[in-house]
Motif scaffolding. Sequence first.
Motif, PDB file in Angstrom:
ATOM      1  N   PRO A   4       0.676 -45.310  49.630  1.00  0.00           N
ATOM      2  CA  PRO A   4       1.930 -46.054  49.600  1.00  0.00           C
ATOM      3  C   PRO A   4       2.833 -45.738  48.404  1.00  0.00           C
ATOM      4  O   PRO A   4       4.035 -45.898  48.496  1.00  0.00           O
ATOM      5  CB  PRO A   4       1.493 -47.517  49.572  1.00  0.00           C
ATOM      6  CG  PRO A   4       0.097 -47.494  49.070  1.00  0.00           C
ATOM      7  CD  PRO A   4      -0.486 -46.174  49.490  1.00  0.00           C
ATOM      8  N   CYS A   5       2.297 -45.269  47.297  1.00  0.00           N
ATOM      9  CA  CYS A   5       3.122 -45.031  46.106  1.00  0.00           C
ATOM     10  C   CYS A   5       3.307 -43.549  45.821  1.00  0.00           C
ATOM     11  O   CYS A   5       3.668 -43.169  44.718  1.00  0.00           O
ATOM     12  CB  CYS A   5       2.490 -45.715  44.897  1.00  0.00           C
ATOM     13  SG  CYS A   5       2.391 -47.499  45.073  1.00  0.00           S
ATOM     14  N   VAL A   6       3.062 -42.711  46.804  1.00  0.00           N
ATOM     15  CA  VAL A   6       3.157 -41.272  46.628  1.00  0.00           C
ATOM     16  C   VAL A   6       4.313 -40.763  47.483  1.00  0.00           C
ATOM     17  O   VAL A   6       4.504 -41.208  48.611  1.00  0.00           O
ATOM     18  CB  VAL A   6       1.826 -40.596  47.048  1.00  0.00           C
ATOM     19  CG1 VAL A   6       1.918 -39.099  46.929  1.00  0.00           C
ATOM     20  CG2 VAL A   6       0.678 -41.130  46.218  1.00  0.00           C
ATOM     21  N   SER A   7       5.063 -39.809  46.947  1.00  0.00           N
ATOM     22  CA  SER A   7       6.220 -39.297  47.683  1.00  0.00           C
ATOM     23  C   SER A   7       5.794 -38.595  48.971  1.00  0.00           C
ATOM     24  O   SER A   7       4.659 -38.119  49.108  1.00  0.00           O
ATOM     25  CB  SER A   7       7.009 -38.325  46.804  1.00  0.00           C
ATOM     26  OG  SER A   7       6.302 -37.110  46.661  1.00  0.00           O
ATOM     27  N   ASP A   8       6.725 -38.507  49.893  1.00  0.00           N
ATOM     28  CA  ASP A   8       6.460 -37.824  51.158  1.00  0.00           C
ATOM     29  C   ASP A   8       6.110 -36.362  50.913  1.00  0.00           C
ATOM     30  O   ASP A   8       5.239 -35.806  51.579  1.00  0.00           O
ATOM     31  CB  ASP A   8       7.677 -37.926  52.081  1.00  0.00           C
ATOM     32  CG  ASP A   8       7.980 -39.354  52.493  1.00  0.00           C
ATOM     33  OD1 ASP A   8       7.075 -40.218  52.398  1.00  0.00           O
ATOM     34  OD2 ASP A   8       9.110 -39.611  52.926  1.00  0.00           O
ATOM     35  N   GLU A   9       6.791 -35.738  49.950  1.00  0.00           N
ATOM     36  CA  GLU A   9       6.517 -34.341  49.638  1.00  0.00           C
ATOM     37  C   GLU A   9       5.077 -34.145  49.158  1.00  0.00           C
ATOM     38  O   GLU A   9       4.402 -33.193  49.562  1.00  0.00           O
ATOM     39  CB  GLU A   9       7.496 -33.832  48.565  1.00  0.00           C
ATOM     40  CG  GLU A   9       8.926 -33.713  49.031  1.00  0.00           C
ATOM     41  CD  GLU A   9       9.729 -35.012  48.951  1.00  0.00           C
ATOM     42  OE1 GLU A   9      10.916 -34.977  49.282  1.00  0.00           O
ATOM     43  OE2 GLU A   9       9.171 -36.063  48.567  1.00  0.00           O
ATOM     44  N   VAL A  10       4.595 -35.070  48.323  1.00  0.00           N
ATOM     45  CA  VAL A  10       3.221 -34.988  47.826  1.00  0.00           C
ATOM     46  C   VAL A  10       2.238 -35.203  48.970  1.00  0.00           C
ATOM     47  O   VAL A  10       1.194 -34.542  49.035  1.00  0.00           O
ATOM     48  CB  VAL A  10       2.991 -35.993  46.673  1.00  0.00           C
ATOM     49  CG1 VAL A  10       1.519 -36.095  46.312  1.00  0.00           C
ATOM     50  CG2 VAL A  10       3.812 -35.593  45.457  1.00  0.00           C
ATOM     51  N   GLN A  11       2.553 -36.107  49.895  1.00  0.00           N
ATOM     52  CA  GLN A  11       1.677 -36.318  51.048  1.00  0.00           C
ATOM     53  C   GLN A  11       1.580 -35.050  51.895  1.00  0.00           C
ATOM     54  O   GLN A  11       0.497 -34.695  52.375  1.00  0.00           O
ATOM     55  CB  GLN A  11       2.174 -37.492  51.886  1.00  0.00           C
ATOM     56  CG  GLN A  11       2.000 -38.821  51.174  1.00  0.00           C
ATOM     57  CD  GLN A  11       2.402 -39.980  52.039  1.00  0.00           C
ATOM     58  OE1 GLN A  11       1.893 -40.130  53.140  1.00  0.00           O
ATOM     59  NE2 GLN A  11       3.304 -40.796  51.547  1.00  0.00           N
ATOM     60  N   LEU A  12       2.707 -34.344  52.076  1.00  0.00           N
ATOM     61  CA  LEU A  12       2.664 -33.090  52.821  1.00  0.00           C
ATOM     62  C   LEU A  12       1.834 -32.043  52.089  1.00  0.00           C
ATOM     63  O   LEU A  12       1.061 -31.306  52.710  1.00  0.00           O
ATOM     64  CB  LEU A  12       4.080 -32.553  53.060  1.00  0.00           C
ATOM     65  CG  LEU A  12       4.823 -33.119  54.252  1.00  0.00           C
ATOM     66  CD1 LEU A  12       6.231 -32.557  54.320  1.00  0.00           C
ATOM     67  CD2 LEU A  12       4.082 -32.844  55.544  1.00  0.00           C
ATOM     68  N   GLU A  13       1.986 -31.957  50.767  1.00  0.00           N
ATOM     69  CA  GLU A  13       1.181 -31.021  49.977  1.00  0.00           C
ATOM     70  C   GLU A  13      -0.303 -31.326  50.124  1.00  0.00           C
ATOM     71  O   GLU A  13      -1.128 -30.416  50.275  1.00  0.00           O
ATOM     72  CB  GLU A  13       1.576 -31.085  48.502  1.00  0.00           C
ATOM     73  CG  GLU A  13       2.928 -30.502  48.197  1.00  0.00           C
ATOM     74  CD  GLU A  13       3.335 -30.724  46.746  1.00  0.00           C
ATOM     75  OE1 GLU A  13       2.460 -31.005  45.896  1.00  0.00           O
ATOM     76  OE2 GLU A  13       4.539 -30.614  46.463  1.00  0.00           O
ATOM     77  N   PHE A  14      -0.659 -32.624  50.069  1.00  0.00           N
ATOM     78  CA  PHE A  14      -2.053 -33.019  50.213  1.00  0.00           C
ATOM     79  C   PHE A  14      -2.583 -32.642  51.589  1.00  0.00           C
ATOM     80  O   PHE A  14      -3.678 -32.070  51.721  1.00  0.00           O
ATOM     81  CB  PHE A  14      -2.221 -34.524  49.972  1.00  0.00           C
ATOM     82  CG  PHE A  14      -3.633 -34.999  50.197  1.00  0.00           C
ATOM     83  CD1 PHE A  14      -4.597 -34.807  49.227  1.00  0.00           C
ATOM     84  CD2 PHE A  14      -3.985 -35.634  51.375  1.00  0.00           C
ATOM     85  CE1 PHE A  14      -5.902 -35.235  49.428  1.00  0.00           C
ATOM     86  CE2 PHE A  14      -5.289 -36.063  51.588  1.00  0.00           C
ATOM     87  CZ  PHE A  14      -6.248 -35.860  50.610  1.00  0.00           C
ATOM     88  N   SER A  15      -1.815 -32.938  52.636  1.00  0.00           N
ATOM     89  CA  SER A  15      -2.277 -32.619  53.993  1.00  0.00           C
ATOM     90  C   SER A  15      -2.457 -31.116  54.155  1.00  0.00           C
ATOM     91  O   SER A  15      -3.417 -30.664  54.789  1.00  0.00           O
ATOM     92  CB  SER A  15      -1.321 -33.177  55.044  1.00  0.00           C
ATOM     93  OG  SER A  15      -0.086 -32.499  55.021  1.00  0.00           O
ATOM     94  N   LEU A  16      -1.579 -30.320  53.572  1.00  0.00           N
ATOM     95  CA  LEU A  16      -1.705 -28.870  53.630  1.00  0.00           C
ATOM     96  C   LEU A  16      -2.974 -28.409  52.920  1.00  0.00           C
ATOM     97  O   LEU A  16      -3.725 -27.584  53.445  1.00  0.00           O
ATOM     98  CB  LEU A  16      -0.474 -28.209  53.010  1.00  0.00           C
ATOM     99  CG  LEU A  16      -0.437 -26.688  53.020  1.00  0.00           C
ATOM    100  CD1 LEU A  16      -0.445 -26.152  54.444  1.00  0.00           C
ATOM    101  CD2 LEU A  16       0.787 -26.199  52.265  1.00  0.00           C
ATOM    102  N   SER A  17      -3.247 -28.978  51.752  1.00  0.00           N
ATOM    103  CA  SER A  17      -4.441 -28.586  50.991  1.00  0.00           C
ATOM    104  C   SER A  17      -5.732 -28.958  51.719  1.00  0.00           C
ATOM    105  O   SER A  17      -6.769 -28.338  51.505  1.00  0.00           O
ATOM    106  CB  SER A  17      -4.428 -29.225  49.601  1.00  0.00           C
ATOM    107  OG  SER A  17      -4.729 -30.615  49.666  1.00  0.00           O
ATOM    108  N   GLN A  18      -5.662 -29.978  52.585  1.00  0.00           N
ATOM    109  CA  GLN A  18      -6.834 -30.433  53.342  1.00  0.00           C
ATOM    110  C   GLN A  18      -6.905 -29.817  54.743  1.00  0.00           C
ATOM    111  O   GLN A  18      -7.821 -30.114  55.504  1.00  0.00           O
ATOM    112  CB  GLN A  18      -6.812 -31.965  53.461  1.00  0.00           C
ATOM    113  CG  GLN A  18      -6.876 -32.689  52.144  1.00  0.00           C
ATOM    114  CD  GLN A  18      -8.195 -32.447  51.440  1.00  0.00           C
ATOM    115  OE1 GLN A  18      -9.260 -32.685  52.005  1.00  0.00           O
ATOM    116  NE2 GLN A  18      -8.131 -31.967  50.213  1.00  0.00           N
ATOM    117  N   GLY A  19      -5.903 -29.007  55.092  1.00  0.00           N
ATOM    118  CA  GLY A  19      -5.878 -28.403  56.421  1.00  0.00           C
ATOM    119  C   GLY A  19      -5.583 -29.398  57.519  1.00  0.00           C
ATOM    120  O   GLY A  19      -6.122 -29.295  58.617  1.00  0.00           O
TER     121      GLY A  19
END
Length: 68
Positions: A4-19
């Motif tokens: 909830p406190c993380v930017s959308d861009e960071v969430q996309l980066e995380f999802s990419l790093s996790q495949g």
Amino acid sequence: MRFPCVSDEVQLEFSLSQGRVIFTQDTDFLRLNQSNINHLGIVYCPQQTKIYWANYSRFSINLGVAIT
């Protein structure tokens, strides 16, 4: 996973790093998709749409098989 406190861009980066792909009802991700940010996929579902979690689980399992 919800951040909830993380930017959308960071969430996309995380999802990419996790495949992983992002499943969202947030229209901001549609804007991000148009900005050519690298990601594996964004699944968008309008907020008024009813989501049946039994079907979602089956979808996520099938999606995982298709990606790997």
